[in-house]
Each structure stands twice: as structure tokens, then as C-alpha cells.
Design a protein around this motif. Structure first.
Motif, short mmCIF file in Angstrom:
data_model
loop_
_atom_site.label_atom_id
_atom_site.label_comp_id
_atom_site.label_asym_id
_atom_site.label_seq_id
_atom_site.Cartn_x
_atom_site.Cartn_y
_atom_site.Cartn_z
N VAL A 86 35.35 41.39 30.87
CA VAL A 86 36.65 41.03 30.63
C VAL A 86 36.89 40.09 29.68
O VAL A 86 35.89 38.95 29.77
CB VAL A 86 37.32 40.60 32.06
CG1 VAL A 86 38.87 40.16 31.77
CG2 VAL A 86 37.28 41.48 33.14
N LEU A 143 38.55 41.54 40.27
CA LEU A 143 37.38 41.57 39.50
C LEU A 143 36.70 42.84 40.27
O LEU A 143 35.80 43.62 39.51
CB LEU A 143 36.72 40.45 39.19
CG LEU A 143 37.39 39.73 38.11
CD1 LEU A 143 36.55 38.42 38.17
CD2 LEU A 143 36.92 40.15 36.71
N ILE A 193 33.12 38.33 36.01
CA ILE A 193 33.72 38.34 34.69
C ILE A 193 32.63 39.00 33.62
O ILE A 193 33.00 39.82 33.01
CB ILE A 193 34.28 36.88 34.15
CG1 ILE A 193 35.36 36.47 34.97
CG2 ILE A 193 34.93 37.03 32.78
CD1 ILE A 193 35.89 35.21 34.70
N PRO A 222 38.75 45.86 37.67
CA PRO A 222 38.75 45.28 36.74
C PRO A 222 39.39 45.75 35.56
O PRO A 222 39.55 45.22 34.69
CB PRO A 222 37.10 44.99 36.38
CG PRO A 222 36.60 46.28 37.37
CD PRO A 222 37.33 46.44 38.57
N ALA A 277 32.09 42.55 34.45
CA ALA A 277 33.05 43.37 33.97
C ALA A 277 33.65 43.35 32.75
O ALA A 277 34.27 44.34 32.24
CB ALA A 277 34.42 42.96 34.79
#
Length: 246
Positions: free
Chosen positions: A43, A13, A38, A17, A41
Motif C-alpha cells: 500500500v 490491511l 503495509i 487491503p 499489502a
């Protein structure tokens, strides 16, 4: 491919990422560092009961998190050789290393030292797998890893590019502490059972060994690689300082 375990996913990450396609979390996963990473990023994630998580990636070491990622990208070997002189990395050739645990330990340790790259042969050798990445704990993000079709040929190419070549032997080589190394350098590590193959040995400029003052037991290949690499790291810094002083 799948990354699993907190360290592996967190480092990915941080470092790359964009290579993460999706992250699966256990229902009770609550590590704030990772959850924040998370979120930053952006994601895609999905929470699952732990039983379903284990079906995606059977392992006892998931720590409640799995990341589905792009297939591993090997750095082209020629890219390592084309670096400017002051940026050339020490190349660690792993000749016939087949244990993913050892490969993962080596990658993680060399990433900590910095200034190294790993070269693995295409055949009869451990490749970068989910298990290797788990043991590497994110080290693959910080160290180039190349694949060579033929170790002997790759070593000759490196020598034509100005590299010196050293081979690690259990006995018969110069002790690493007193060895006078030349840079840029390739270090060849053989398998624990067979050592360096004869076809590769003939391309070495010199051999180095680790002193064993205690029991006459050979070092595990991962430990030997790390110990030798640390000494090489120190000698390279000393050489760089001497060159800078000149």
C-alpha cells in the motif's frame, strides 16, 4: 472515507487491503505489525508531521495513522436472504439508531460473535461514517451490513424468505433466557427514546426482553443489542446441535 487508529487500519490491511488507497503515517510511527502489514499489502504510504496528519482527519484518536479508503460498500439486502438455510445469518435490524458510537459498538461486538448481519434503514438512521468505523475497530470487515429503504418492507421480505421476527422491548416480552426462539431470526432493536415504531411492531412474531433484577434503569441500546445477541448466539448453537443430532 478515512480510517484512523491502529486497530481499524490493521484489520483493514488484513481483511481487505485492496480497498485502501493510501496510508498516512506520523513521522515517528513505528508499530512493526502495521508497518509489516503495509509492506506485505504494498500500500502506498506517506509520512507527515503530526500537525499535518490532524489536518487530514481532525481527531484526538489518530494514534499516528490514517488510511484513505474506498467508500463503504453495503451488502445488498437480498444477498442476505438468498443464503442457503444452514448459512443464514441472524439479522439485527436497527430501527432509527442515530448514535455513531452505539452503531460502532454493535458492529464490533457482533463481528466477535459471528453469524450476524446488521440492517440499517436508509432514512432517519446513522450511516457508516468514519466515526462509526473507528469505534467498530475493524469489525466492518467481518460482518455484512445492509441498508434497507424501509424497515417494515425489509422485515416482510425476510419473513417471506423464512425468517422469524422478534422485537426487543423494555417490558412486556418473554425474558430472553427462557424464550424459545425460532431460526432463522430477525431481531429488531428500536431507538432509546422511541423504541420500535408501531409500523414495525405489527410485523413481529414475538417480543423479547432483558431481565433487570437490579435498578429499573433501561440498558443502553448498544449494550442491550450485545446482550440479546449473545443469548441468541447460544440458542442458535443449541438448535443447530439438536438438529444435527436428529
Amino acid at each position: 472515507m478515512y480510517l484512523y487508529g491502529k486497530n481499524s487500519v490493521l484489520e483493514r490491511l488484513k481483511a481487505n487491503p485492496c480497498s485502501i488507497r493510501k496510508i498516512y503515517l506520523a513521522d515517528d510511527f513505528g508499530d512493526r505489525r502495521i508497518l509489516n502489514a503495509i509492506r506485505e499489502a504494498k500500500v502506498k504510504t506517506q509520512r507527515l508531521p503530526y500537525k499535518r496528519l490532524v489536518k487530514i482527519k481532525p481527531s484526538e484518536h489518530l494514534q499516528g495513522i490514517i488510511a484513505e479508503v474506498d467508500n463503504f460498500f453495503y451488502t445488498p439486502f437480498e444477498n442476505l436472504l438468498s443464503k442457503p438455510a444452514r448459512q443464514k445469518l441472524t439479522l439485527i435490524f436497527l430501527d432509527n439508531l442515530t448514535d455513531p458510537q452505539n452503531l460502532g459498538v454493535i458492529i464490533r461486538s457482533l463481528a466477535c460473535l459471528g453469524g450476524f448481519a446488521v440492517v440499517i434503514p436508509e432514512h432517519n438512521s446513522c450511516k457508516i461514517t468514519d466515526a462509526v468505523l473507528h469505534v467498530a475497530s475493524g469489525g466492518e470487515n467481518y460482518i455484512p451490513i445492509a441498508m434497507a429503504g424501509n424497515t417494515s418492507k425489509a422485515l416482510m421480505e425476510a419473513k417471506r424468505a423464512g425468517y422469524w421476527s422478534a422485537g426487543a422491548t423494555v417490558e412486556g416480552g418473554e425474558e430472553i433466557e427462557s424464550a424459545r426462539l425460532a431460526f432463522p431470526l430477525c431481531l429488531v432493536m428500536g431507538s432509546e427514546g422511541r423504541g420500535i415504531r408501531p409500523g414495525v411492531i405489527k410485523h413481529l412474531d414475538f417480543k423479547i426482553t432483558l431481565p433487570m433484577r437490579g435498578a429499573a434503569l433501561s440498558f443502553n441500546v448498544a449494550i442491550a443489542t450485545v446482550l440479546l445477541s449473545y443469548e441468541i448466539f447460544k440458542k442458535k448453537r443449541q438448535a443447530a446441535r439438536a438438529s444435527f443430532g436428529d
